[in-house]
Design an enzyme around this catalytic site. Structure first.
Site, PDB file in Angstrom:
ATOM      1  N   THR A 199      74.071 -64.961 117.639  1.00 51.30           N
ATOM      2  CA  THR A 199      74.671 -63.780 117.028  1.00 51.30           C
ATOM      3  C   THR A 199      73.577 -62.792 116.709  1.00 51.30           C
ATOM      4  OG1 THR A 199      75.752 -62.902 115.046  1.00 51.30           O
ATOM      5  CG2 THR A 199      74.744 -65.080 114.864  1.00 51.30           C
ATOM      6  N   ASP A 201      73.825 -60.249 115.140  1.00 52.61           N
ATOM      7  CA  ASP A 201      74.017 -59.728 113.777  1.00 52.61           C
ATOM      8  C   ASP A 201      73.450 -60.651 112.710  1.00 52.61           C
ATOM      9  OD1 ASP A 201      75.362 -57.664 114.967  1.00 52.61           O
ATOM     10  OD2 ASP A 201      77.360 -58.422 114.493  1.00 52.61           O
ATOM     11  N   GLU A 302      77.308 -50.585 112.911  1.00 48.21           N
ATOM     12  CA  GLU A 302      78.572 -50.193 113.538  1.00 48.21           C
ATOM     13  C   GLU A 302      79.793 -50.436 112.650  1.00 48.21           C
ATOM     14  OE1 GLU A 302      79.919 -52.713 116.791  1.00 48.21           O
ATOM     15  OE2 GLU A 302      78.386 -54.201 116.242  1.00 48.21           O
TER      16      GLU A 302
END
Length: 428
Positions: A199, A201, A302
């Protein structure tokens, strides 16, 4: 935390001598404590409770699967991330060179490749065709989103006599791996299913970092420097940089600290408004700064500011993830409008890095981390572990139950040292 939540399923008793050489074996009962506070640990002991702890990763002296009779499958699912090919390479090398597993299959396009209806034949992986893939971004196996039937996928694995499965992906991929492990157990099949957490993120819970994140921060920092140059090169210049971070703003936060040019860091965890008199109103604060400094750099994740959009029907991708509305374009438009209403010139340069930073090759220590994750994933599988994620915690590689790793998303805590440092280095 309940210590039972850290239990890792085993396929059976390990009775085969490991072929691993020149490595120190990890005792089968070795653990890594979840809590690091001595006060918390003392409280567990005082109350006579078992200390919650992860099983420590690493090679075992005795293994469950006979390498000579083993076959492995590797797949990548979900979005791209730096380091995917590194993990594929080191899974292959560890399986073939350390454990001497004769066949390693690369499953094409994620879980889709385990459904014969899609007609995606696997490829055989070896030292030669994985030799230089670490220099490439993306994944040589291809990736996809969406679910496939666990019954069909396990039937495919059984037909191919595969007993070692490595699923590289995020929380959705880990849940798919869990479904495979459950179905294999239901059928009485001894298949080790191991998930390697991917991931960009860095938002998987009970894992302190994931591969690709460090590279993403490095790349975002390069563009932040460029945004700073663009901002200073124009009168009332603003460099607006959007990075990935659907639910967690770790890339934005770390990139902000890595490049102290950033003046505003906007993340999903910290709510803000565009206009008004309060301290969380972005546009008035930005307008005041521009009058004083004539330049600014904004770093936005985002998933930040989604509440600023009109309410409408949610749109989701094939994996069920909510598709965020474009906060970067919203900010660009609203900043232009705000300054125009005040007859003030502004020059915005917008950098959307969503796909740029996820498709590059892993950088520096990130590549090393990929290699070690892959090696520990193979050690776990050969020892008969299943339904687990290879993690990292408190300086050690660990085994994390998939159910625990996917229970919640890791987010920035607004009272943490990380966010305190971000606030100290920015002006908003």
């Amino acid at each position: 935390m309940d210590s039972k939540e850290f239990f890792i399923p085993r396929l059976g008793e390990a009775q085969i001598a490991s072929p691993v050489q020149a490595m120190e074996f990890v005792p089968d009962d070795a653990t890594v404590a979840y809590d690091t506070s001595t006060a918390v640990l003392e409280e567990y002991v005082k109350n006579g409770q078992a200390i919650p702890a992860f099983e420590q990763a690493g090679p075992r002296k005795l293994i469950y699967h006979d390498p000579a009779w083993s076959k492995a499958a590797i797949l990548t699912a979900g979005g791209l991330c730096p380091g995917l090919n590194d993990v594929i390479k080191f899974l292959t090398l560890t399986l073939k060179n350390i454990y001497h597993v004769p066949l390693v299959y690369g499953i094409r396009y994620g879980y889709r490749g385990l459904n014969p209806a899609h007609g995606l034949a696997p490829i055989q992986l070896n030292e030669d065709n994985t030799d230089d893939i670490h220099q490439q971004g993306g994944t040589i196996l291809g990736s996809s989103r969406g679910e496939e039937s666990a019954e069909i996928m396990v039937e495919t694995l059984a037909r191919m006599n595969i007993n070692l499965v490595f699923c590289i992906g995020g929380d959705g991929t880990a849940r798919g791996a869990h479904d495979i492990a459950v179905e294999a157990e239901r059928r009485g099949l001894s298949i080790s299913v191991i998930s390697i957490p991917k991931t960009i993120d860095n938002d998987i819970a009970f894992i302190d970092k994931s591969f690709g994140f460090e590279t993403a921060v490095y790349m975002a920092g390069i563009f932040a420097a460029g945004a700073h140059n663009e901002a200073k090169g124009a009168y009332n210049g603003i460099g607006l940089v959007k990075v990935m971070g659907r639910d967690s703003g770790f890339i934005a936060a770390y990139a902000t600290l890595a490049q102290s040019y950033v003046n505003y860091c906007l993340v999903p965890e910290s709510k803000f408004v565009l206009d008004g008199d309060g301290p969380d109103a972005l546009l008035p604060h930005l307008y005041k700064r521009m009058l004083e400094k004539q330049h600014a750099v904004i770093m936005v994740a985002e998933g930040a500011g989604q509440e600023l959009f009109p309410q409408g029907e949610d749109v989701r991708d094939a994996s069920g993830n909510l598709i965020n509305k474009d906060i970067g374009l919203l900010l660009k438009d609203r900043i232009n409008q705000y300054f125009k209403e005040r007859n003030t010139e502004v020059n915005i340069k917008y950098f959307d890095l969503a796909y740029t930073i996820r498709s590059v090759a892993a950088h520096g220590a990130d590549a090393v981390f990929c290699a070690m994750l892959a090696q520990n994933a193979v050690h776990a599988a050969m020892a008969g572990r299943t339904d687990m994620v290879v993690g990292h915690w408190n300086g050690h590689f660990t085994h994390v139950p998939i159910a625990l790793a996917t229970r919640e998303r890791k987010k920035i805590q607004l009272n943490s040292p990380l966010w305190t440092s971000v606030k100290a280095s920015t002006c908003f």
